[in-house]
Write a protein that holds these residues in place. Structure first.
Motif, mmCIF file in Angstrom:
data_model
loop_
_atom_site.group_PDB
_atom_site.id
_atom_site.type_symbol
_atom_site.label_atom_id
_atom_site.label_comp_id
_atom_site.label_asym_id
_atom_site.label_seq_id
_atom_site.Cartn_x
_atom_site.Cartn_y
_atom_site.Cartn_z
ATOM 1 N N ILE A 85 -18.412 15.516 -9.424
ATOM 2 C CA ILE A 85 -17.066 16.046 -9.631
ATOM 3 C C ILE A 85 -16.756 17.132 -8.605
ATOM 4 N N ALA A 86 -17.731 18.011 -8.375
ATOM 5 C CA ALA A 86 -17.521 19.113 -7.424
ATOM 6 C C ALA A 86 -17.306 18.602 -6.003
ATOM 7 N N ALA A 87 -17.895 17.455 -5.677
ATOM 8 C CA ALA A 87 -17.824 16.936 -4.307
ATOM 9 C C ALA A 87 -16.579 16.109 -4.047
ATOM 10 N N LYS A 88 -15.851 15.732 -5.098
ATOM 11 C CA LYS A 88 -14.717 14.837 -4.892
ATOM 12 C C LYS A 88 -13.572 15.552 -4.174
ATOM 13 N N PRO A 89 -12.836 14.836 -3.334
ATOM 14 C CA PRO A 89 -11.668 15.449 -2.683
ATOM 15 C C PRO A 89 -10.568 15.715 -3.700
ATOM 16 N N ASP A 90 -9.679 16.627 -3.371
ATOM 17 C CA ASP A 90 -8.642 17.048 -4.310
ATOM 18 C C ASP A 90 -7.716 15.917 -4.735
ATOM 19 N N ASP A 91 -7.550 14.902 -3.885
ATOM 20 C CA ASP A 91 -6.586 13.849 -4.192
ATOM 21 C C ASP A 91 -7.224 12.552 -4.673
ATOM 22 N N PRO A 141 0.823 -1.216 0.000
ATOM 23 C CA PRO A 141 0.000 0.000 0.000
ATOM 24 C C PRO A 141 0.852 1.259 0.000
ATOM 25 N N SER A 142 0.487 2.193 -0.854
ATOM 26 C CA SER A 142 1.250 3.420 -1.001
ATOM 27 C C SER A 142 0.299 4.579 -1.279
ATOM 28 N N VAL A 143 0.835 5.791 -1.244
ATOM 29 C CA VAL A 143 0.034 6.999 -1.460
ATOM 30 C C VAL A 143 0.451 7.669 -2.770
ATOM 31 N N PRO A 144 -0.493 7.935 -3.676
ATOM 32 C CA PRO A 144 -0.155 8.647 -4.913
ATOM 33 C C PRO A 144 0.330 10.066 -4.607
ATOM 34 N N GLU A 145 1.314 10.508 -5.362
ATOM 35 C CA GLU A 145 1.833 11.862 -5.139
ATOM 36 C C GLU A 145 1.072 12.916 -5.932
ATOM 37 N N GLU A 146 0.452 12.508 -7.057
ATOM 38 C CA GLU A 146 -0.138 13.517 -7.939
ATOM 39 C C GLU A 146 -1.542 13.156 -8.416
ATOM 40 N N PHE A 147 -2.263 12.344 -7.687
ATOM 41 C CA PHE A 147 -3.630 12.019 -8.080
ATOM 42 C C PHE A 147 -4.558 13.199 -7.802
#
Length: 216
Positions: free
Chosen positions: A166-172, A15-21
């Motif tokens: 789309i408006a409700a989605k988190p930035d990442d 498990p890892s975290v995307p840097e630019e999603f």
């Protein structure tokens, strides 16, 4: 001297975290390959340890396509990849014995589910790795809404509701929308990537049906 002819080697997935999603992607058109492209990208993401969920709006099976598709078996074998199918049997608008009202009900149910998943990701801390075996309700890094644009084209879901998603989605959260043969003009100013998959030649025009291993 090392031998590099074999190319890069595979590494264990953790498990890892995307840097630019965080982008919104759109794949539409009358050519084959929209879902295929999205699934290929999703596979790449889980290969880096990111959590991906696929929600299919309008692929509930037909008389020529098995209910269990090859991608479901492959997804089940990959850590961090999950799916669910909300589609009704048959295809909306075709004389295939399916009820169009049920198609609409299923599509709207899928939109409600998509809203739940987007909210779950907004509530989660996506700056920490997602549990590969955890439910999508704990948040995902990439959400693929397959055939949602086909549902919008056919009036089964309201395009305005897709924009609210789309408006409700988190930035990442990386949000991937596929489907439809008509240009989704309502997304022009709201998507970061829009790809038209156009048909030059397709075996279906010569009477070839869906083939196991390529279309399902």
């Amino acid at each position: 001297m090392s031998d590099n002819t074999a190319g890069p080697t595979a590494e264990p997935i953790s498990p890892s975290v995307p840097e630019e999603f965080g982008l919104v992607q759109v794949w539409w058109g009358d050519g084959k390959g929209k879902t295929t492209a999205a699934l290929g990208m999703a596979t790449r993401a889980v290969g880096h340890g990111y959590r991906v969920h696929l929600l299919q709006f309008m692929k509930g099976g037909t008389s020529t396509v098995e209910d269990v598709r090859g991608e479901y078996n492959a997804i089940a074998a990959l850590p961090g990849f999950s799916y669910e199918n909300a589609g009704h049997y048959g295809w909306h608008g075709f004389l295939d014995g399916s009820e169009d009202d049920e198609h609409e009900a299923r599509a709207k149910g899928a939109l409600d589910r998509a809203q739940e998943l987007v909210q779950a990701s907004a509530d989660a801390d996506l700056s920490t790795p997602r549990d590969a075996d955890g439910p999508p309700e704990e948040g995902v890094n990439m959400l693929v809404l397959d055939e949602v644009l086909y549902a919008a084209n056919r009036g089964l879901v309201d395009p305005e509701d897709v924009l609210e998603l789309i408006a409700a989605k988190p930035d990442d959260l990386e949000l991937v929308l596929t489907g439809g043969h008509e240009r989704p003009e309502f997304l022009t100013d709201h998507a970061d990537l829009i790809t038209e998959v156009s048909k030059e030649k397709h075996p279906i025009d010569a009477g070839q049906g869906a083939r196991k291993g390529t279309e399902f």
